[in-house]
Scaffold this active site. Structure first.
Site, mmCIF file in Angstrom:
data_model
loop_
_atom_site.group_PDB
_atom_site.id
_atom_site.type_symbol
_atom_site.label_atom_id
_atom_site.label_comp_id
_atom_site.label_asym_id
_atom_site.label_seq_id
_atom_site.Cartn_x
_atom_site.Cartn_y
_atom_site.Cartn_z
ATOM 1 N N LYS A 140 0.793 -1.164 0.285
ATOM 2 C CA LYS A 140 0.052 -0.102 -0.429
ATOM 3 C C LYS A 140 0.369 1.487 0.274
ATOM 4 O O LYS A 140 0.790 2.390 -0.557
ATOM 5 C CB LYS A 140 -0.745 -0.326 1.055
ATOM 6 C CG LYS A 140 -1.452 1.407 1.501
ATOM 7 C CD LYS A 140 -2.896 1.641 2.551
ATOM 8 C CE LYS A 140 -3.288 2.191 1.975
ATOM 9 N NZ LYS A 140 -4.863 2.385 3.401
ATOM 10 N N HIS A 281 -6.836 -30.139 -32.355
ATOM 11 C CA HIS A 281 -8.001 -29.168 -31.866
ATOM 12 C C HIS A 281 -8.205 -30.044 -31.049
ATOM 13 O O HIS A 281 -9.842 -29.530 -30.743
ATOM 14 C CB HIS A 281 -8.675 -29.347 -33.113
ATOM 15 C CG HIS A 281 -7.804 -28.479 -34.373
ATOM 16 N ND1 HIS A 281 -7.000 -27.516 -34.168
ATOM 17 C CD2 HIS A 281 -7.490 -28.788 -35.716
ATOM 18 C CE1 HIS A 281 -6.668 -26.937 -35.257
ATOM 19 N NE2 HIS A 281 -6.992 -27.996 -36.524
#
Length: 529
Positions: A140, A281
């Protein structure tokens, strides 16, 4: 936002002490005061480095088995104080709080503890409290404070300090802060997910997901899509954990297809004989058992030689030279196996672009897990499909009884069906797929496509008839009408395995009896969308 911030005082408190001494020595060389706790302080002191215990700073000893040591205003005030705020500076002066410019923390090994199968109480004890609190405070206040949570950032920190004469720049501190929040988020996700499982909460009110970047990919499914590969920490054998022996970097589609291939081949225990799966695929275009690994590969290849070109090959046993020689006859993107012998590696060494991955072992197809799918505005979450059947689970519903050979082939076909996109139809003969129909909107279309592929292969191989003649057929879900079943019969199938459960089951069973088919119901379906 302030500019360069000199590093004068650092707090080092780490579980993983990799690189700690080298980092501390470099900081000491800049004249940085070192604060530390417990084992980290002892390691620094043993290395001959000047270090001050946090207990000296707080005025309180570590207590409660180390649960309380950094949760104190002298620590959090030093991390959170705004250096350009007069009131903050006055409070620091009044209470004797010194600024902390650098926090180096890596957390208690909670994820590793869970992965080792530790009991509930041991896992609880490995939940870090002080570490995340300090990390969040420092992150922070990144305008003034550096926070490092990953060993791989030690050199980056020292590099930035070297570039700025012992200070760090705002851009670097922002990057560190982002990584810090991501680490605490991932840590909390691991804790909350584990606890939900541990106490039997199947659908927690909030579910968190986290991953660690393994690879930035050139692009996603298509070149205009950005992509990356993240690890979830589960260490399941497969594409995520394999060692890449050779070949180009894996692409997004390579990873996706390789995962599909290895998950499928892992269904077949090595003790039951060699097996091979060829994927294109994300759908199987050939799966087979064989007397040898080479035999399994050639039988899988013969299901659909056209689609196998440029595909992914997965093997359930260590790759040998003879099989590698056969695979090398066509272009293949990836080969993945538990291991590869020297002969196989030598064969593939001539194929510079072919990616060879070794996993050490197969994945456990029965292991519980979660599957996720993103939809607009949310995530769908479900159990991984671990459904498996034995002979005793099958219910014969026709007058004709299947032979033992047909039953074995039906179970093989059913296993493959679990890994084929729905609507899925799989023809199998003698332990090898001979036709696969995947992903069609109509089940009868999948049946026709699979049969047509078998016809094309028979013509290409000079066979007198398609291998669907005398085959069995599996359907991942019930036949809603008899048309798909009759299409399979026309293709030459003699036995059918399907879930059952249609409103027209009686009609479908009657059609099977009329066509002279044997049919079994599983009571389980394998939709894969």
């Amino acid at each position: 936002m302030t500019d360069m911030q000199p590093v004068r005082r650092a707090l080092l408190s780490v579980s993983d002490k990799t690189g700690l001494i080298d980092l501390a020595r470099a900081l000491d060389g800049y004249g940085v005061e070192l604060l530390s706790t417990g084992g980290s302080a002892a390691a620094l002191r043993d290395a001959g480095l000047p270090v001050r215990d946090v207990a000296d700073v707080t005025g309180f000893p570590e207590m409660m088995d180390g649960r309380v040591k950094t949760l104190h205003p002298a620590v959090h005030g030093g991390l959170l104080a705004l250096r350009d705020n007069g009131e903050h500076l006055a409070a620091m002066e009044q209470h004797g709080i010194g600024p902390i410019d650098l926090l180096v923390v890596n957390l208690y090994p909670f994820e590793e503890t869970v992965a080792k199968g530790a009991d509930y109480d041991t896992c609880i004890e490995n939940i870090d409290i002080g570490g995340p609190a300090m990390i969040r405070a420092a992150a922070k206040n990144h305008a003034f404070v550096n926070v490092v949570v990953d060993v791989e950032d030690y050199d980056k920190l020292l590099g930035d300090m070297a570039q700025h004469n012992g200070a760090t720049c705002p851009k670097f501190r922002k990057k560190l802060a982002q990584r810090a929040y991501a680490r605490t988020a991932a840590y909390d996700a691991a804790v909350s997910t584990w606890m939900a499982d541990a106490i039997g909460v199947d659908t927690p009110r909030r579910r968190a997901f986290a991953g660690t970047l393994a690879q930035t990919l050139r692009y996603g499914e298509n070149p205009h899509q950005r992509a990356a590969f993240y690890l979830d920490g589960s260490n399941r054998p497969g594409a995520a954990t394999a060692q890449q022996v050779q070949g180009k970097e894996l692409s997004y589609n390579n990873i996706n297809d390789t995962d599909a291939a290895f998950e499928l081949v892992s269904e077949f225990a090595p003790a039951d004989g060699p097996a091979c799966a060829i994927i294109k695929h994300a759908n199987p275009c050939g799966v087979a058992r064989g007397d040898t690994l080479k035999d399994a590969y050639t039988r899988a290849f013969d299901c659909d030689r056209t689609s196998a070109f440029g595909g992914i090959i997965a093997l359930n046993q260590p790759l040998d030279g003879a099989t590698a020689e056969e695979i090398a006859q066509i272009f293949t993107e990836v080969v993945i196996a538990p291991a590869a012998d020297d002969d196989a590696r030598a064969v593939f060494a001539a194929k510079k672009n072919l990616r060879l991955l070794v996993t050490g072992e197969l994945a456990d197809p029965t292991a519980a897990g979660m599957a996720f799918k993103q939809v607009a505005g949310g995530l769908l979450v479900q159990d991984k499909d671990t459904g498996r059947l034995s002979m005793n689970d099958l219910k014969v519903v026709t007058r004709k009884q299947p032979t033992d050979a047909e039953m074995a082939d039906m179970l093989f076909a059913w296993t493959v069906a679990k890994h084929v996109k729905s609507n899925a139809i799989i023809y199998v003969k003698d332990g090898a797929t001979v036709g696969v129909g995947a992903g069609q909107m109509s089940r009868v279309d999948s049946t026709r496509i699979a049969a047509r592929k078998a016809e094309d292969m028979a013509q290409a191989m000079g066979l007198p008839a398609p291998l669907t003649k005398g085959s069995v057929v599996a359907s991942d879900a019930f036949f809603p009408f008899s048309d798909g079943l009759l299409t399979a019969a026309e293709a030459g199938a003699t036995a059918v395995i399907q879930p059952g459960g249609s409103m027209r089951d009686d009609e479908v069973i009657a059609a099977a009896d009329k066509a002279g088919l044997a049919m079994v119901f599983t009571g389980m379906r394998h939709f894969r969308h």
